[in-house]
Each structure stands twice: as structure tokens, then as C-alpha cells.
Design an enzyme around this catalytic site. Structure first.
Site, PDB file in Angstrom:
ATOM      1  N   HIS A  67      17.413 -19.180  40.695  1.00 26.50           N
ATOM      2  CA  HIS A  67      19.078 -19.286  40.357  1.00 26.50           C
ATOM      3  C   HIS A  67      19.379 -17.987  40.073  1.00 26.50           C
ATOM      4  CE1 HIS A  67      17.731 -20.022  36.295  1.00 26.50           C
ATOM      5  NE2 HIS A  67      19.020 -19.526  36.161  1.00 26.50           N
TER       6      HIS A  67
HETATM    7  C1  UD1 Z   1      24.298 -19.749  34.258  1.00 21.36           C
HETATM    8  C2  UD1 Z   1      23.897 -18.466  33.156  1.00 21.36           C
HETATM    9  C3  UD1 Z   1      22.251 -18.129  33.196  1.00 21.36           C
HETATM   10  C4  UD1 Z   1      21.467 -19.511  33.099  1.00 21.36           C
HETATM   11  C5  UD1 Z   1      22.116 -20.495  34.079  1.00 21.36           C
HETATM   12  C6  UD1 Z   1      21.096 -21.630  33.750  1.00 21.36           C
HETATM   13  C7  UD1 Z   1      25.493 -16.762  32.940  1.00 21.36           C
HETATM   14  C8  UD1 Z   1      25.851 -15.288  32.877  1.00 21.36           C
HETATM   15  N1  UD1 Z   1      24.629 -17.239  33.540  1.00 21.36           N
HETATM   16  O1  UD1 Z   1      23.921 -19.048  35.406  1.00 21.36           O
HETATM   17  O2  UD1 Z   1      22.171 -17.302  32.297  1.00 21.36           O
HETATM   18  O3  UD1 Z   1      20.214 -19.120  33.212  1.00 21.36           O
HETATM   19  O4  UD1 Z   1      23.299 -20.800  34.088  1.00 21.36           O
HETATM   20  O5  UD1 Z   1      21.194 -22.584  35.019  1.00 21.36           O
HETATM   21  O6  UD1 Z   1      26.203 -17.537  31.901  1.00 21.36           O
HETATM   22  N2  UD1 Z   1      27.933 -24.052  40.155  1.00 21.36           N
HETATM   23  C9  UD1 Z   1      28.207 -25.200  40.801  1.00 21.36           C
HETATM   24  N3  UD1 Z   1      28.152 -26.351  39.831  1.00 21.36           N
HETATM   25  C10 UD1 Z   1      27.856 -26.291  38.573  1.00 21.36           C
HETATM   26  C11 UD1 Z   1      27.635 -24.862  38.133  1.00 21.36           C
HETATM   27  C12 UD1 Z   1      27.619 -23.970  39.126  1.00 21.36           C
HETATM   28  O7  UD1 Z   1      28.566 -25.190  41.958  1.00 21.36           O
HETATM   29  O8  UD1 Z   1      28.029 -27.148  37.950  1.00 21.36           O
HETATM   30  C13 UD1 Z   1      28.094 -22.721  41.127  1.00 21.36           C
HETATM   31  C14 UD1 Z   1      29.153 -22.014  41.384  1.00 21.36           C
HETATM   32  O9  UD1 Z   1      29.459 -21.655  42.722  1.00 21.36           O
HETATM   33  C15 UD1 Z   1      29.136 -20.879  40.529  1.00 21.36           C
HETATM   34  C16 UD1 Z   1      27.515 -20.575  40.504  1.00 21.36           C
HETATM   35  O10 UD1 Z   1      26.981 -21.979  40.764  1.00 21.36           O
HETATM   36  O11 UD1 Z   1      30.061 -19.933  40.630  1.00 21.36           O
HETATM   37  C17 UD1 Z   1      27.039 -20.021  39.409  1.00 21.36           C
HETATM   38  O12 UD1 Z   1      27.299 -20.547  38.195  1.00 21.36           O
HETATM   39  P1  UD1 Z   1      27.354 -19.795  36.612  1.00 21.36           P
HETATM   40  O13 UD1 Z   1      27.385 -20.873  35.791  1.00 21.36           O
HETATM   41  O14 UD1 Z   1      28.219 -18.690  36.763  1.00 21.36           O
HETATM   42  O15 UD1 Z   1      26.031 -18.940  36.583  1.00 21.36           O
HETATM   43  P2  UD1 Z   1      24.573 -19.726  36.945  1.00 21.36           P
HETATM   44  O16 UD1 Z   1      23.763 -19.114  37.939  1.00 21.36           O
HETATM   45  O17 UD1 Z   1      24.577 -21.083  36.681  1.00 21.36           O
HETATM   46  N1  UDP Z   2      15.798 -28.321  34.882  1.00 18.66           N
HETATM   47  C1  UDP Z   2      16.305 -29.555  35.156  1.00 18.66           C
HETATM   48  N2  UDP Z   2      16.396 -30.045  36.593  1.00 18.66           N
HETATM   49  C2  UDP Z   2      16.346 -29.051  37.434  1.00 18.66           C
HETATM   50  C3  UDP Z   2      16.090 -27.745  37.188  1.00 18.66           C
HETATM   51  C4  UDP Z   2      15.830 -27.330  35.945  1.00 18.66           C
HETATM   52  O1  UDP Z   2      15.991 -30.525  34.356  1.00 18.66           O
HETATM   53  O2  UDP Z   2      16.527 -29.281  38.623  1.00 18.66           O
HETATM   54  C5  UDP Z   2      15.473 -27.834  33.626  1.00 18.66           C
HETATM   55  C6  UDP Z   2      14.193 -27.171  33.175  1.00 18.66           C
HETATM   56  O3  UDP Z   2      13.274 -28.088  33.166  1.00 18.66           O
HETATM   57  C7  UDP Z   2      14.502 -26.401  31.980  1.00 18.66           C
HETATM   58  C8  UDP Z   2      16.086 -26.096  32.328  1.00 18.66           C
HETATM   59  O4  UDP Z   2      16.483 -26.923  33.159  1.00 18.66           O
HETATM   60  O5  UDP Z   2      14.393 -27.180  30.880  1.00 18.66           O
HETATM   61  C9  UDP Z   2      16.133 -24.684  32.842  1.00 18.66           C
HETATM   62  O6  UDP Z   2      17.165 -24.265  32.933  1.00 18.66           O
HETATM   63  P1  UDP Z   2      17.931 -23.274  34.132  1.00 18.66           P
HETATM   64  O7  UDP Z   2      16.429 -22.816  34.897  1.00 18.66           O
HETATM   65  O8  UDP Z   2      18.904 -23.660  34.847  1.00 18.66           O
HETATM   66  O9  UDP Z   2      18.215 -21.932  33.061  1.00 18.66           O
HETATM   67  P2  UDP Z   2      17.421 -20.809  32.323  1.00 18.66           P
HETATM   68  O10 UDP Z   2      16.178 -21.380  31.795  1.00 18.66           O
HETATM   69  O11 UDP Z   2      16.946 -19.838  33.584  1.00 18.66           O
HETATM   70  O12 UDP Z   2      18.195 -20.186  31.630  1.00 18.66           O
END
Ligand code: UD1
Ligand code: UDP
Length: 357
Positions: free
Chosen positions: A200
Site C-alpha cells: 500500500h
Molecule cells: C496511511 C499512512 C501510512 C500508513 C497507512 C496505514 C500517511 C501519510 N500515510 O497511508 O503511513 O502506513 O495509512 O494503512 O498518513 N482509503 C479508503 N478507505 C479508507 C482509507 C483510505 O478508500 O478507510 C483510500 C482513499 O482512496 C485514500 C487512499 O486510500 O485516498 C489512501 O489513504 P491515506 O489515509 O491517505 O493513506 P494510506 O495509504 O492509507
Molecule cells: N493488517 C490487518 N488487516 C489487513 C492488513 C493489515 O489487520 O488486511 C494489520 C497488520 O497485521 C499490521 C497493521 O495492520 O498490524 C499494519 O498496517 P498497515 O500495513 O496498514 O500500515 P503500516 O504498518 O505500513 O504503517
């Protein structure tokens, strides 16, 4: 007051909140709303037994500036309303940064959980958040020893504590609970014979060329893969007209994001974790499945040194070949490490906070 907004933060918050309750402290949770889908947010509160947030700032999706700015305004308002004695922040997302900036200006003490991790890459959006949040926090709780050293190199030495990793606490507590899942039967997967994938990161989703390279890599993998797809990546694959191609990979099963119980189960039964997630790459060692890491970042140096994590560089043919060989071998190696504490990080954190408060 805990301020959270993203999937991994709910997992980190759970043991800390539980420990605060056990010691009789009153805590409240503010959800920024950065993650909002049921399977990116609510499911974690239910499964991990976390209290309902007292407010949701409904920040939603947007650019970095939009998310950060909206969350800052919302955090300022709730802080003025609830007047917390202390805020606890987790990890390195835009919600963490926004909360830290707003609270710092209101002179509210900040405790940062998972402080000190560094990638030393400015192009990595989380790095800016980590550095700023650590520098304006009053207490830094570090998950491993390299994080303590990183802070020391930046002159942050006071009120820095190695506590171990709250994600390890959560992982162990969930395993202990006993998880029932039918996902292996449902997708016809055999124990220790499938790869668990998540993907992601902005660096791996914001350019079509990179997404295309990752899909080409997956096409060469000759092993069953289960892929709970993050909404960001699903959208990128659709926007780049790659959704049909990835869905056509016969041994790749794409599912919606799963809750934490199922994730711990899937990690504990897979043969390899293929991921670009900071959290998952570390959890791989808790689960005893080695990790192929799809990012050019070195956030968990102890695991790198131990050879637990192998990087795959999609611009380098020999790195891709090496990764494919590792997939083929896929030796499962369950072993205990102590880099991330003993599963009682939350107790240490709350113990220190109790003294400070
Ligand atoms: C964010 C964090 C990242 C973290 C990740 C965990 C920042 C800059 N990034 O990235 O550090 O690793 O969360 O998962 O804060 N979206 C949905 N539904 C949701 C959430 C997101 O559809 O509930 C989609 C939207 O299109 C959105 C995109 O995902 O624009 C990205 O979401 P965003 O929260 O901006 O960043 P993450 O990639 O989730
Ligand atoms: N995770 C989860 N369900 C999923 C994907 C990830 O419960 O479908 C959990 C994973 O085991 C870990 C955390 O979410 O504990 C990691 O989140 P993510 O990869 O979104 O963020 P990051 O760690 O890269 O910030």
C-alpha cells in the site's frame, strides 16, 4: 487523550488503553477519521475491545496537506474542549503529525509511542512525520534499541525510553485469545504453503510504472498468494487499468482487508510474508515467517542484520531473481527474538507515564 486515525494505530493503541484502564486512569480516544471504511477502522475497535472514540473528526481522504490541515483544526478544537492532561500519539502518519503540531502549540504534553524509527529517506512521506513528531514530543517511547540511538544522534536524550513494541503486545494478546478462522479452508490454502501479501505504500502506488513492475513480479510467482488489498492500491490498480491483469493471476487470491484476528491467524500459518508495510514486516518475526520487503527502506535494522528481511528491488533483475528463489525455498523458521521487548511494552509505558504525571 489518545489521538489515532489509521489502521496500525488502532492496533498500537489497544494494549496501552487496556493498561490505563487496569490502573484506573481515565482515557478518551479521538479518531481523526483518516481511515474510515468498516474494515480499515471499526473492526479493530470491536476485535481489540477498544472503547468507542469520543469524537470522530471525519477528516477522510485527501492530499497530505488536506489531511494534515483538517486534522490539525479538529484536534485543536477537541483539545480545547476536553483539556487533556496528556496526549498519546502513535506511529508516523499524517494524523500523528497533525495531532503533534496542534497539541504542541497548546502546550499539552505529548507522549509518542513508536518514537525514533528512521528510514533516513526524505522521499518517504512518513519520515518527515517521524522526525517532527519526535522533536516536539515530551516523552519518547521507543520500540527497539536502534530507535533510542537514532534519537540520541539527533540530540533527543531526555525522557527517551526503550519499552519494547506495543505491536508485539497486541500480537501476543490476540494469539493468546485463540483465533478461529476459516480463511484457509475458504480459499483452499494449505498451512505454511502460501504467501501472505500486503502492499500500500505511496512509493509503490503513485506511479503506473512501479505498479506495473510489481504486477509483473507477481506473475512470476509460482505459489499460492493471499492478498488483502488496501483501498489505496485497489484504486491505483483500477486507475492504471491493471485491475483485470492482476485479477487474472491464477494463484493470487485478492480479498478485502481483514480484521486483526484474521491477520494474526494468516501470518501465523503462512510460509512467507511479501509486503511493503512497516508493521507487517516486523510482525513477520512475531509470526515466524520470513519477510520479502518491497521497499527500499531500512526501518527495522535488527531484523535486517538477522537476515529476517530481504529486500526486493523492482529495478534490479538480480534482486528479483533472488526474491523468486526465496519464494521457491520458502523455509518456515519459527524463532524467538527479543529486539522488541517481552510483550509488556504497554505496562512499561503506562508505568513511566504514571511516574511523570
Ligand atoms: C496511511 C499512512 C501510512 C500508513 C497507512 C496505514 C500517511 C501519510 N500515510 O497511508 O503511513 O502506513 O495509512 O494503512 O498518513 N482509503 C479508503 N478507505 C479508507 C482509507 C483510505 O478508500 O478507510 C483510500 C482513499 O482512496 C485514500 C487512499 O486510500 O485516498 C489512501 O489513504 P491515506 O489515509 O491517505 O493513506 P494510506 O495509504 O492509507
Ligand atoms: N493488517 C490487518 N488487516 C489487513 C492488513 C493489515 O489487520 O488486511 C494489520 C497488520 O497485521 C499490521 C497493521 O495492520 O498490524 C499494519 O498496517 P498497515 O500495513 O496498514 O500500515 P503500516 O504498518 O505500513 O504503517
Amino acid at each position: 487523550m489518545h489521538i489515532v486515525g489509521n489502521r496500525p494505530q488502532f492496533i498500537k493503541l489497544a494494549p496501552v488503553s487496556k493498561e490505563l484502564h487496569q490502573r484506573g486512569y481515565k482515557d478518551i480516544i479521538i479518531h481523526t477519521g483518516q481511515h474510515y471504511d468498516e474494515n480499515m477502522s471499526d473492526i479493530f475497535f470491536r476485535e481489540l475491545g477498544i472503547d468507542k472514540p469520543i469524537e470522530n473528526l471525519e477528516v477522510g481522504s485527501g492530499s497530505h496537506a488536506e489531511i494534515t490541515a483538517k486534522a490539525m483544526v479538529g484536534v485543536e478544537k477537541v483539545c480545547m474542549k476536553y483539556k487533556p492532561a496528556l496526549v498519546i500519539l502513535y506511529g508516523d502518519t499524517d494524523s500523528t503529525l497533525a495531532a503533534a503540531l496542534a497539541c504542541c502549540k497548546l502546550n499539552i504534553p505529548i507522549a509518542h509511542v513508536e518514537a525514533g524509527t528512521r528510514s533516513y529517506k526524505k522521499s518517504n512521506p512518513e519520515e518527515t512525520n517521524r522526525v517532527i513528531v519526535d522533536h516536539i514530543s515530551d516523552i519518547c517511547f521507543c520500540p527497539d534499541h536502534p530507535s533510542v540511538e537514532n534519537l540520541s544522534k539527533e540530540g533527543i536524550k531526555k525522557n527517551v525510553f526503550f519499552t519494547g513494541d506495543v505491536m508485539y503486545d497486541s500480537f501476543l494478546q490476540t494469539k493468546k485469545k485463540g483465533i478461529e478462522s476459516n480463511l484457509l479452508e475458504k480459499y483452499d490454502l494449505e498451512k505454511e504453503k502460501y504467501i501472505l501479501m500486503t502492499w500500500h505504500r505511496q512509493e509503490n502506488t503513485d506511479k503506473k510504472e512501479r505498479v506495473d513492475k510489481i504486477v509483473s513480479f507477481l506473475e512470476q510467482i509460482n505459489c499460492k498468494m493471499l492478498y488483502p488489498v488496501h483501498p489505496r492500491t485497489k484504486k491505483a490498480l483500477a486507475d492504471y487499468d491493471l485491475w483485470e491483469r492482476i485479477s487474472g493471476i491464477r494463484n493470487l487470491i485478492i480479498i478485502d482487508p481483514v480484521g486483526y484476528d484474521e491477520m494474526v491467524y494468516l501470518q501465523s500459518n503462512c510460509k512467507l510474508i511479501l509486503t511493503d508495510s512497516g508493521g507487517l514486516s516486523k510482525e513477520s518475526v512475531f509470526a515466524g515467517a520470513k519477510c520479502l520487503f518491497m521497499a527500499d527502506l531500512n526501518v527495522w535494522p535488527d531484523l535486517e542484520r538477522a537476515g529476517w528481511i530481504t529486500h526486493v528491488d523492482f529495478d534490479n533483475e538480480s534482486s528479483i531473481k533472488n526474491a523468486l528463489n526465496i519464494v521457491q525455498e520458502g523455509k518456515v523458521e519459527r524463532r524467538e527474538v527479543d529486539y522488541y521487548g517481552d510483550g509488556h511494552a504497554a505496562e512499561k509505558i503506562v508505568g513511566i507515564l504514571a511516574q511523570k504525571l
